[in-house]
Design a protein around this motif. Structure first.
Motif, mmCIF file in Angstrom:
data_model
loop_
_atom_site.group_PDB
_atom_site.id
_atom_site.type_symbol
_atom_site.label_atom_id
_atom_site.label_comp_id
_atom_site.label_asym_id
_atom_site.label_seq_id
_atom_site.Cartn_x
_atom_site.Cartn_y
_atom_site.Cartn_z
ATOM 1 N N LEU A 297 46.446 67.461 12.970
ATOM 2 C CA LEU A 297 47.576 66.625 13.372
ATOM 3 C C LEU A 297 48.549 67.429 14.230
ATOM 4 O O LEU A 297 48.825 68.593 13.945
ATOM 5 C CB LEU A 297 48.304 66.066 12.145
ATOM 6 C CG LEU A 297 47.458 65.187 11.220
ATOM 7 C CD1 LEU A 297 48.323 64.622 10.098
ATOM 8 C CD2 LEU A 297 46.796 64.051 11.992
ATOM 9 N N ARG B 89 47.640 62.401 6.461
ATOM 10 C CA ARG B 89 46.891 61.154 6.434
ATOM 11 C C ARG B 89 46.952 60.567 5.022
ATOM 12 O O ARG B 89 46.919 61.301 4.035
ATOM 13 C CB ARG B 89 45.424 61.395 6.829
ATOM 14 C CG ARG B 89 45.251 61.959 8.238
ATOM 15 C CD ARG B 89 43.787 62.234 8.535
ATOM 16 N NE ARG B 89 43.600 62.717 9.902
ATOM 17 C CZ ARG B 89 43.573 63.989 10.251
ATOM 18 N NH1 ARG B 89 43.726 64.938 9.328
ATOM 19 N NH2 ARG B 89 43.398 64.346 11.511
ATOM 20 N N VAL C 84 48.183 57.670 9.659
ATOM 21 C CA VAL C 84 48.921 58.931 9.658
ATOM 22 C C VAL C 84 50.390 58.611 9.434
ATOM 23 O O VAL C 84 50.944 57.710 10.084
ATOM 24 C CB VAL C 84 48.728 59.701 10.977
ATOM 25 C CG1 VAL C 84 49.562 60.978 10.990
ATOM 26 C CG2 VAL C 84 47.255 60.024 11.189
#
Length: 285
Positions: free
Chosen positions: A101, A143, A254
């Protein structure tokens, strides 16, 4: 007596689940390690808190008497932290994020808007997301699912991919569907967005205590398949597995998460920056 709050929390989780194995999975600990921690607490208190049975664990009379006070101790500790922080708002923020991420644009924006604040980032492994409720980070980009309650702001959604060995019959396809999996039995992980198939060769199924690398080895060897978020790039480090877009599965969400009623004044600005900038950075990539 100095009580270790970490051990007290472990005790409440074991009491909630009534089983050391399930409690260990919820806490992301190995079962023997959790058993030792409970024994340490029992040694500190000088009493047995649990009776071990073939079906799990049950509270002893001492454990039943200790449980409501243990909850009260943990609640009081959390309240004390909240009150102290509210009285002297910090000018620092630690932002946790999991692998794959990108949070750089939001962090840069926050530093630009608050140049006097100390803003740090911390990469977390999948089993270390409890850094948020334990206070080691103040905000978390991760997530779903999250294995703890939190204030959550959705950022964006990731499609899913099927992970197979390069020798698999589906390797090379542009896209696959759930029907292409045939009779593969998929098991969803309770604390990560991944799903793993039960090995058909008699190998033990993936467990919460296995590392991602161990589970990836099962896929590479042809013993298992996996369904992962498309943004998880860790499998790309191996040439013996391949990821294929898959249809028929809900996308992975997310989010940015923070502790409920956290008084840190930098949490809300980071949440807003993440909501505005992180999806744009992902789209640009």
């Amino acid at each position: 007596m100095d009580l270790d709050l970490r051990l007290v929390r472990y005790f409440t989780v074991v009491a909630e689940h009534g089983n050391i194995g399930r409690a260990a999975a919820a806490l992301h600990l190995a079962q023997p390690s959790l058993s030792r921690q409970i024994q340490r607490l029992e040694h500190q208190l000088g009493v047995r808190l649990f009776a071990r049975t073939p079906h799990g664990t049950s509270l002893t009379a001492a454990g039943a008497a200790f449980l409501p006070r243990a909850h009260a101790v943990l609640q009081a500790a959390g309240d004390a932290v909240t009150v102290a922080r509210a009285a002297d708002p910090p000018r620092e923020l630690t932002i946790g994020y999991v692998e794959g991420l990108i949070i750089t644009p939001a962090v840069q924006a926050l530093r630009h808007r608050h140049p006097d604040a100390r803003i740090r980032t911390r990469l977390l492994r999948w089993h270390d997301t409890h850094a948020l409720p334990e206070g080691r980070v103040d905000a978390l980009v991760a997530r779903e699912p999250l294995p703890f309650p939190a204030t959550v702001t959705p950022l964006y959604e990731e499609p899913r991919v099927l992970l197979v060995p390069v020798t698999h019959r589906l390797a090379g396809k542009e896209v696959v569907s759930a029907d292409d999996l045939g009779d593969e039995e998929l098991v969803a992980c309770a604390v990560t967005p991944a799903m793993w198939s039960t090995p058909k060769d008699g190998s033990p199924p993936p467990s919460p205590d296995d590392s991602f690398e161990d589970k990836l080895e099962l896929v590479a060897s042809g013993s298992s398949l996996a369904i992962l978020p498309a943004g998880d790039h860790r499998p790309r480090l191996r040439e013996d597995v391949t990821a294929i877009p898959i249809e028929g599965f809900e996308p992975c969400r997310v989010v940015v998460a923070s502790r409920t009623r956290d008084p840190n004044p930098l949490v809300a600005p980071f949440r807003e920056a993440a909501r505005m900038l992180v999806p744009l950075a992902v789209g640009a990539g």
